[in-house]
Motif scaffolding. Structure first.
Motif, mmCIF file in Angstrom:
data_model
loop_
_atom_site.group_PDB
_atom_site.id
_atom_site.type_symbol
_atom_site.label_atom_id
_atom_site.label_comp_id
_atom_site.label_asym_id
_atom_site.label_seq_id
_atom_site.Cartn_x
_atom_site.Cartn_y
_atom_site.Cartn_z
ATOM 1 N N LEU A 1 -0.471 -12.872 -2.860
ATOM 2 C CA LEU A 1 0.093 -11.371 -2.678
ATOM 3 C C LEU A 1 1.808 -12.102 -2.685
ATOM 4 C CD1 LEU A 1 -2.125 -9.565 -0.115
ATOM 5 C CD2 LEU A 1 -1.471 -8.596 -1.623
ATOM 6 N N LEU B 1 -0.087 0.602 -1.801
ATOM 7 C CA LEU B 1 0.148 -1.425 -1.381
ATOM 8 C C LEU B 1 0.261 -1.346 -0.083
ATOM 9 C CD1 LEU B 1 -0.784 -4.084 -3.209
ATOM 10 C CD2 LEU B 1 1.878 -4.000 -2.325
ATOM 11 N N GLN C 1 -2.227 -7.481 -7.399
ATOM 12 C CA GLN C 1 -1.967 -7.038 -5.640
ATOM 13 C C GLN C 1 -2.275 -6.103 -5.414
ATOM 14 O OE1 GLN C 1 3.225 -5.741 -6.362
ATOM 15 N NE2 GLN C 1 2.984 -7.084 -4.909
ATOM 16 N N GLN D 1 4.437 -10.691 -5.255
ATOM 17 C CA GLN D 1 5.891 -9.970 -4.745
ATOM 18 C C GLN D 1 6.653 -10.176 -5.119
ATOM 19 O OE1 GLN D 1 5.472 -6.868 -3.170
ATOM 20 N NE2 GLN D 1 8.331 -7.217 -2.906
ATOM 21 N N ASN E 1 -5.982 -15.079 -1.224
ATOM 22 C CA ASN E 1 -5.721 -13.970 -1.614
ATOM 23 C C ASN E 1 -4.150 -13.509 -0.675
ATOM 24 O OD1 ASN E 1 -7.310 -12.255 -2.576
ATOM 25 N ND2 ASN E 1 -8.828 -13.676 -1.436
ATOM 26 N N SER F 1 -5.155 -8.180 -2.434
ATOM 27 C CA SER F 1 -5.285 -6.345 -0.967
ATOM 28 C C SER F 1 -6.078 -6.588 -0.467
ATOM 29 C CB SER F 1 -3.992 -5.625 -0.847
ATOM 30 O OG SER F 1 -4.756 -4.830 -1.803
ATOM 31 N N TYR G 1 -5.734 2.595 1.977
ATOM 32 C CA TYR G 1 -5.458 2.232 0.690
ATOM 33 C C TYR G 1 -4.588 4.232 0.356
ATOM 34 C CZ TYR G 1 -6.609 -1.554 -0.618
ATOM 35 O OH TYR G 1 -6.543 -3.345 -0.773
ATOM 36 N N ASP H 1 0.296 -2.184 3.753
ATOM 37 C CA ASP H 1 1.814 -3.106 4.411
ATOM 38 C C ASP H 1 0.407 -4.763 5.197
ATOM 39 O OD1 ASP H 1 3.621 -1.665 3.569
ATOM 40 O OD2 ASP H 1 3.639 -0.895 5.317
ATOM 41 N N GLN H 2 0.982 -5.492 4.941
ATOM 42 C CA GLN H 2 0.760 -6.947 5.266
ATOM 43 C C GLN H 2 0.937 -6.993 6.447
ATOM 44 O OE1 GLN H 2 0.101 -9.895 2.584
ATOM 45 N NE2 GLN H 2 0.135 -11.309 4.246
ATOM 46 N N LEU I 1 -8.772 -7.899 2.693
ATOM 47 C CA LEU I 1 -9.122 -7.761 3.343
ATOM 48 C C LEU I 1 -10.391 -7.501 3.844
ATOM 49 C CD1 LEU I 1 -7.921 -3.749 1.853
ATOM 50 C CD2 LEU I 1 -7.764 -4.843 4.832
#
Length: 470
Positions: free
Chosen positions: A394, A275, A453, A398, A390, A457, A62, A277-278, A461
């Motif tokens: 997400l 936010l 969001q 989005q 989760n 996240s 973050y 990046d996944q 995690l």
């Protein structure tokens, strides 16, 4: 004993030393998918095994220095984490106690006595004194041969429970870090809501001044004036509610980092969190790094070893005992040949009748193994669900954010048109109030979705054990 018989007995004893009555251990199986439904995986599913944890500082994605500082303070001062660490230390100490059973136990003793025997003691000789000294010193040796693996299985179970306790410590740490990060995200969202409401208050104040001027000039009605006053007061009430929520969140953060709520304070932030990046794919093997799953698997192993302990209790217990020392009657050399005593020999213990106690212990051990296995399977299913939840959050949030942002843009444009039209006398102030209220709600909803969001996240995690990068 003939040499051949001695060799055969020695060979048999060494063979039995490696014997274990515990069932062959296998990790409980579970029919799991090869990939996540909500996002395709780049590898097949693997059952949980104790493994190295992922990055211990997963929250750094973050990129917030204040969050990093709070997490460091949590690790140093949180009392719940200190309690979990003490529990782990206790589990390790208990495991070390069990390891002592694998080695011979040697003790030394000394007993200088002056004593008087009864005149009426049975079989007392006429020449024996009533008061005399007795000095005794010696060594005692005891060694359990553990032919059936009872002690070794106790040690294996103790080690597994100590490993599970280490994983429990990691669970506690990860849970507290998640709580802190989630609260910080919530605080960040409240600060963003405060900024939105503050800007709206400025707009509403200007609109009220305009309406009051028009009212004084008999251009606007008193109804328009009261509507502008009501709108401003309602926005102020909403800002007061944000302050109240922020205070509660700030107090909770202070408790987590080990500070009294009265002393803890965080200045309002002027920037929102990024936010992270996944990755496009999440390998399901990452789930095996979750400490709660690793702890559950270690407890299954310990329960399996406990079955071996219960089964070994049915068999004869062989141990070697020895004594060596000296005893005098108050004077003389304890080490002199005439004062020495010694004893050496095996001790055999075999249960004959116990009223069903051993049978009950074995059935209990097997039931506890089934319980631990079921708990492990349930923990894995729960972990998969958390990841799927989760991932879905997400993805769906989005798209919802994109739609809500479009609504916010349209509402803002509508507000501008309504304000200009009112200034031109084309519409009533009700149209302005309606447009401004819709614009404020849309802006706040956009920010609320961003906070959700960020929370999702954080959930992803931690659901993966602390991130998606090793």
């Amino acid at each position: 004993m003939q040499p051949r018989l001695k060799h055969a007995a020695l060979f048999l004893a060494m063979t039995l030393q490696g014997c274990s009555l515990a069932p062959t251990y296998t990790t409980p199986t579970l029919d799991l998918p090869t990939h996540y439904r909500e996002q395709s995986s780049d590898g097949p599913w693997h059952s949980a095994q104790p493994a190295d944890q992922l990055s211990s500082q997963w929250w750094r994605v973050y990129q917030d220095a204040r969050l990093n500082s709070l997490q460091e303070q949590l690790l140093k001062a949180n009392p719940d984490l200190a309690a979990a660490l003490a529990h782990f230390d206790g589990a390790q100490a208990y495991a070390s106690q069990l390891h002592a059973g694998l080695f011979p136990q040697l003790t030394a003793s000394g007993q200088p006595l002056r004593q008087r025997q009864s005149d009426n003691r049975p079989l007392r000789g006429t020449t024996q004194p009533s008061v005399y000294n007795s000095n005794t010193a010696g060594f005692a040796l005891n060694f359990d041969l553990d032919l059936w693996g009872k002690i070794r299985n106790q040690v294996a179970a103790g080690d597994a429970r100590a490993q599970a306790s280490a994983d429990d410590l990691a669970v506690a740490r990860l849970s507290l870090q998640r709580q802190l990060t989630s609260l910080y995200v919530q605080l960040d969202g409240l600060d963003a809501q405060r900024r939105i409401l503050s800007r709206s208050l400025d707009d509403y104040s200007q609109a009220l001044q305009l309406t009051r001027s028009r009212y004084q000039g008999q251009i606007a009605s008193e109804l328009d004036l009261t509507r502008a006053q009501s709108q401003l007061a309602e926005a102020e009430a909403q800002l007061d509610d944000i302050r109240a929520q922020r205070n509660l969140t700030e107090h909770a953060l202070g408790e987590l980092v080990g500070e009294p709520a009265s002393n803890f304070q965080l200045a309002a932030s002027e920037q929102t969190l990024n936010l992270p990046d996944q990755p496009r794919t999440l390998p399901s093997t990452l789930l095996q790094r979750r400490p709660d799953i690793a702890a559950a698997e270690r407890r299954v192993f310990a329960a399996n070893a406990a079955i071996g302990v219960a089964k070994a209790a049915w068999y004869p217990d062989f141990s070697l005992t020895g004594l060596l020392g000296g005893q005098t009657q108050g004077s003389g050399n304890l080490l002199a040949a005439s004062n020495r005593f010694w004893a050496l020999g095996p001790l055999i213990s075999l249960p004959i009748f116990d009223g069903g106690r051993l049978d009950g212990q074995e059935r209990q051990a097997r039931a506890e193994f089934e319980e631990a296995s079921a708990h492990y399977r349930g923990q894995v299913l729960h972990a998969v669900r958390e990841v799927e939840d989760n991932l879905a959050q997400l993805r769906d949030l989005q798209q919802e954010s994109l739609d809500e942002q479009a609504a916010a843009n349209a509402s803002e444009h509508t507000q501008v048109i309504a304000t200009h039209s009112y200034e031109a006398g084309a519409v009533s102030y009700l149209d302005v109030v309606t447009a401004q209220t819709a614009a404020l709600q849309a802006q706040r909803q956009v920010q609320a979705l961003r906070t959700r969001q960020l929370q999702a996240s954080v959930g992803l995690l931690t659901a993966l054990g602390g991130g998606w990068q090793g």
